[in-house]
Design a protein around this motif. Structure first.
Motif, PDB file in Angstrom:
ATOM      1  N   ARG A  39      -3.551   0.703  14.065  1.00 15.50           N
ATOM      2  CA  ARG A  39      -2.237   0.299  14.057  1.00 15.50           C
ATOM      3  C   ARG A  39      -1.878  -0.932  13.127  1.00 15.50           C
ATOM      4  NH1 ARG A  39       1.174  -2.122  18.158  1.00 15.50           N
ATOM      5  NH2 ARG A  39      -0.702  -3.147  18.983  1.00 15.50           N
ATOM      6  N   ILE A  40      -0.750  -0.707  12.606  1.00 10.31           N
ATOM      7  CA  ILE A  40      -0.215  -1.800  11.811  1.00 10.31           C
ATOM      8  C   ILE A  40       1.124  -2.051  12.490  1.00 10.31           C
ATOM      9  CG2 ILE A  40       0.311  -2.426   9.477  1.00 10.31           C
ATOM     10  CD1 ILE A  40      -1.365   0.064   8.688  1.00 10.31           C
ATOM     11  N   LEU A  41       1.432  -3.540  12.562  1.00  6.38           N
ATOM     12  CA  LEU A  41       2.489  -4.067  12.980  1.00  6.38           C
ATOM     13  C   LEU A  41       3.305  -4.682  11.712  1.00  6.38           C
ATOM     14  CD1 LEU A  41       2.372  -5.868  16.225  1.00  6.38           C
ATOM     15  CD2 LEU A  41       3.402  -3.617  16.010  1.00  6.38           C
ATOM     16  N   ILE A  42       4.550  -4.302  11.307  1.00  4.70           N
ATOM     17  CA  ILE A  42       5.256  -4.833  10.319  1.00  4.70           C
ATOM     18  C   ILE A  42       6.594  -5.261  10.697  1.00  4.70           C
ATOM     19  CG2 ILE A  42       3.883  -3.725   8.518  1.00  4.70           C
ATOM     20  CD1 ILE A  42       5.719  -1.577   8.051  1.00  4.70           C
ATOM     21  N   PRO A  43       7.358  -6.088   9.752  1.00  7.65           N
ATOM     22  CA  PRO A  43       8.775  -6.390  10.072  1.00  7.65           C
ATOM     23  C   PRO A  43       9.426  -5.113  10.139  1.00  7.65           C
ATOM     24  CG  PRO A  43       7.839  -7.680   8.485  1.00  7.65           C
ATOM     25  CD  PRO A  43       6.856  -6.693   8.579  1.00  7.65           C
ATOM     26  N   ALA A  44      10.550  -5.040  10.698  1.00 10.49           N
ATOM     27  CA  ALA A  44      11.490  -3.628  10.816  1.00 10.49           C
ATOM     28  C   ALA A  44      12.491  -3.863   9.776  1.00 10.49           C
ATOM     29  CB  ALA A  44      12.291  -3.546  12.292  1.00 10.49           C
ATOM     30  N   PRO A  45      12.816  -2.789   9.289  1.00  4.75           N
ATOM     31  CA  PRO A  45      13.658  -2.941   8.170  1.00  4.75           C
ATOM     32  C   PRO A  45      15.302  -2.788   8.383  1.00  4.75           C
ATOM     33  CG  PRO A  45      13.225  -0.377   8.384  1.00  4.75           C
ATOM     34  CD  PRO A  45      12.486  -1.366   9.515  1.00  4.75           C
ATOM     35  N   ASP A  46      15.408  -3.890   9.399  1.00  2.00           N
ATOM     36  CA  ASP A  46      17.105  -4.287   9.603  1.00  2.00           C
ATOM     37  C   ASP A  46      18.027  -2.949   9.757  1.00  2.00           C
ATOM     38  OD1 ASP A  46      16.499  -6.978   9.939  1.00  2.00           O
ATOM     39  OD2 ASP A  46      16.763  -7.441   8.063  1.00  2.00           O
ATOM     40  N   GLY A  47      17.850  -1.940  10.397  1.00  2.00           N
ATOM     41  CA  GLY A  47      18.847  -1.069  10.665  1.00  2.00           C
ATOM     42  C   GLY A  47      18.958   0.038   9.275  1.00  2.00           C
ATOM     43  N   VAL A  48      18.327  -0.415   8.261  1.00  2.00           N
ATOM     44  CA  VAL A  48      18.466   0.499   6.707  1.00  2.00           C
ATOM     45  C   VAL A  48      17.451   1.524   6.861  1.00  2.00           C
ATOM     46  CG1 VAL A  48      19.661  -1.472   5.593  1.00  2.00           C
ATOM     47  CG2 VAL A  48      17.200  -1.320   5.387  1.00  2.00           C
ATOM     48  N   GLY A  49      17.520   2.598   6.093  1.00  2.00           N
ATOM     49  CA  GLY A  49      16.469   3.528   5.935  1.00  2.00           C
ATOM     50  C   GLY A  49      15.518   2.846   5.032  1.00  2.00           C
ATOM     51  N   ALA A  50      14.301   3.417   4.928  1.00  2.01           N
ATOM     52  CA  ALA A  50      13.061   3.036   3.986  1.00  2.01           C
ATOM     53  C   ALA A  50      12.344   4.131   3.723  1.00  2.01           C
ATOM     54  CB  ALA A  50      12.506   1.932   4.667  1.00  2.01           C
ATOM     55  N   THR A  51      11.794   3.951   2.636  1.00  3.77           N
ATOM     56  CA  THR A  51      10.749   5.009   2.311  1.00  3.77           C
ATOM     57  C   THR A  51       9.436   4.111   2.435  1.00  3.77           C
ATOM     58  OG1 THR A  51      11.910   5.958   0.510  1.00  3.77           O
ATOM     59  CG2 THR A  51       9.350   6.135   0.264  1.00  3.77           C
ATOM     60  N   LEU A  52       8.496   4.705   3.176  1.00  5.21           N
ATOM     61  CA  LEU A  52       7.286   3.803   3.575  1.00  5.21           C
ATOM     62  C   LEU A  52       6.105   4.757   2.871  1.00  5.21           C
ATOM     63  CD1 LEU A  52       6.106   3.336   7.184  1.00  5.21           C
ATOM     64  CD2 LEU A  52       4.516   4.539   5.557  1.00  5.21           C
ATOM     65  N   THR A  53       5.205   3.866   2.147  1.00  2.00           N
ATOM     66  CA  THR A  53       4.274   4.265   1.234  1.00  2.00           C
ATOM     67  C   THR A  53       2.852   3.671   1.893  1.00  2.00           C
ATOM     68  OG1 THR A  53       5.543   4.895  -0.484  1.00  2.00           O
ATOM     69  CG2 THR A  53       3.328   4.729  -1.071  1.00  2.00           C
ATOM     70  N   LEU A  54       2.005   4.338   2.187  1.00  2.00           N
ATOM     71  CA  LEU A  54       0.667   3.735   2.410  1.00  2.00           C
ATOM     72  C   LEU A  54      -0.355   4.398   1.344  1.00  2.00           C
ATOM     73  CD1 LEU A  54      -1.393   2.580   4.947  1.00  2.00           C
ATOM     74  CD2 LEU A  54      -1.926   5.176   5.399  1.00  2.00           C
ATOM     75  N   THR A  55      -1.094   3.218   1.080  1.00  2.00           N
ATOM     76  CA  THR A  55      -2.334   3.583  -0.286  1.00  2.00           C
ATOM     77  C   THR A  55      -3.371   3.178   0.509  1.00  2.00           C
ATOM     78  OG1 THR A  55      -0.601   2.947  -1.740  1.00  2.00           O
ATOM     79  CG2 THR A  55      -2.774   3.082  -2.266  1.00  2.00           C
ATOM     80  N   GLY A  56      -4.281   4.162   0.218  1.00  2.00           N
ATOM     81  CA  GLY A  56      -5.753   3.894   1.033  1.00  2.00           C
ATOM     82  C   GLY A  56      -6.758   4.861   0.146  1.00  2.00           C
ATOM     83  N   GLU A  57      -7.968   4.455   0.475  1.00  2.00           N
ATOM     84  CA  GLU A  57      -9.100   5.169   0.002  1.00  2.00           C
ATOM     85  C   GLU A  57      -9.848   5.662   1.166  1.00  2.00           C
ATOM     86  OE1 GLU A  57     -13.656   3.901  -1.792  1.00  2.00           O
ATOM     87  OE2 GLU A  57     -11.540   2.737  -2.853  1.00  2.00           O
ATOM     88  N   PRO A  58      -9.947   7.081   1.216  1.00  2.00           N
ATOM     89  CA  PRO A  58     -10.526   7.795   2.263  1.00  2.00           C
ATOM     90  C   PRO A  58     -12.133   7.659   2.164  1.00  2.00           C
ATOM     91  CG  PRO A  58     -10.003   9.382   0.740  1.00  2.00           C
ATOM     92  CD  PRO A  58      -9.655   8.220   0.112  1.00  2.00           C
ATOM     93  N   PHE A  59     -12.612   7.868   3.808  1.00  2.00           N
ATOM     94  CA  PHE A  59     -14.211   7.841   3.680  1.00  2.00           C
ATOM     95  C   PHE A  59     -14.389   9.313   3.355  1.00  2.00           C
ATOM     96  CE2 PHE A  59     -17.546   9.257   6.309  1.00  2.00           C
ATOM     97  CZ  PHE A  59     -18.707   8.529   5.540  1.00  2.00           C
ATOM     98  N   LEU A  60     -15.299   9.506   2.302  1.00  2.00           N
ATOM     99  CA  LEU A  60     -15.766  10.950   1.989  1.00  2.00           C
ATOM    100  C   LEU A  60     -17.159  10.794   1.869  1.00  2.00           C
ATOM    101  CD1 LEU A  60     -13.292  11.506  -0.728  1.00  2.00           C
ATOM    102  CD2 LEU A  60     -13.062  12.178   1.363  1.00  2.00           C
ATOM    103  N   SER A  61     -17.728  12.004   2.241  1.00  2.00           N
ATOM    104  CA  SER A  61     -19.250  12.348   2.188  1.00  2.00           C
ATOM    105  C   SER A  61     -19.553  13.723   2.035  1.00  2.00           C
ATOM    106  CB  SER A  61     -20.019  11.692   3.269  1.00  2.00           C
ATOM    107  OG  SER A  61     -21.422  11.764   3.484  1.00  2.00           O
ATOM    108  N   PRO A  62     -19.343  14.124   0.876  1.00  2.00           N
ATOM    109  CA  PRO A  62     -19.506  15.863   0.505  1.00  2.00           C
ATOM    110  C   PRO A  62     -20.986  15.993   0.745  1.00  2.00           C
ATOM    111  CG  PRO A  62     -18.379  14.637  -1.365  1.00  2.00           C
ATOM    112  CD  PRO A  62     -18.708  13.346  -0.292  1.00  2.00           C
ATOM    113  N   PRO A  63     -21.301  17.190   1.035  1.00  2.00           N
ATOM    114  CA  PRO A  63     -20.007  18.231   1.162  1.00  2.00           C
ATOM    115  C   PRO A  63     -19.645  18.106   2.870  1.00  2.00           C
ATOM    116  CG  PRO A  63     -22.504  19.183   1.670  1.00  2.00           C
ATOM    117  CD  PRO A  63     -22.582  18.014   1.431  1.00  2.00           C
ATOM    118  N   LYS A  64     -19.925  17.434   3.723  1.00  2.00           N
ATOM    119  CA  LYS A  64     -19.577  17.352   5.007  1.00  2.00           C
ATOM    120  C   LYS A  64     -18.147  16.931   5.368  1.00  2.00           C
ATOM    121  CE  LYS A  64     -24.173  17.506   6.957  1.00  2.00           C
ATOM    122  NZ  LYS A  64     -25.085  17.028   7.745  1.00  2.00           N
TER     123      LYS A  64
END
Length: 140
Positions: A39-64
């Motif tokens: 969970r992440i807590l962030i400031p609310a966008p004051d009643g306006v709409g917003a596009t939310l973009t999360l950027t991350g690097e996944p844990f990968l261990s091919p082939p599993k």
């Protein structure tokens, strides 16, 4: 626009549940999720709409483990889904007035989070899903 980056000095005050200290990753020092629903807590966008973009690097261990499914919920409202096969973005729209209050809770669903020790990918016993890079809100 509002942005939280892994390099922010006060990052730990936003990454409130299910995140581990920053550690060296492919893209620098990044905090890793260590539960299936961090969970992440962030400031609310004051009643306006917003596009939310999360950027991350996944844990990968091919082939599993070849991808990480990332579900994004804002104060219980589903806003985005992405399947990451490499580092990238998951983007969704938060409708105007969808959230009340000064802060919003962003919860990630990471059903493919995996303990490397359970799949023969090393001794690490943490439940790894996503290394956090940034979260952006762009007002619409």
């Amino acid at each position: 626009m509002w942005e939280l980056a892994a390099s922010s000095k006060n990052i730990s005050s936003y990454l409130v549940d299910g995140w581990e200290e920053q550690e060296l990753s492919g893209d620098g020092d990044l905090p890793w999720s260590v539960v299936e629903r961090p969970r992440i807590l962030i400031p609310a966008p004051d009643g306006v709409g917003a596009t939310l973009t999360l950027t991350g690097e996944p844990f990968l261990s091919p082939p599993k483990v070849t991808s990480q499914d990332v579900w994004v919920f804002v104060s219980g409202l589903f806003v985005a889904f992405g399947r990451l096969h490499r580092g990238g973005d998951v983007t969704g729209v938060l409708p105007p007035g969808a959230v009340q209050g000064a802060t919003i809770s962003v919860t990630l669903g990471l059903p493919n989070a995996t303990r490397p020790s359970e799949i023969g990918a090393g001794p690490d016993e943490r439940m790894l899903g996503l290394a956090f890079q940034s979260l952006r809100l762009s007002w619409i």
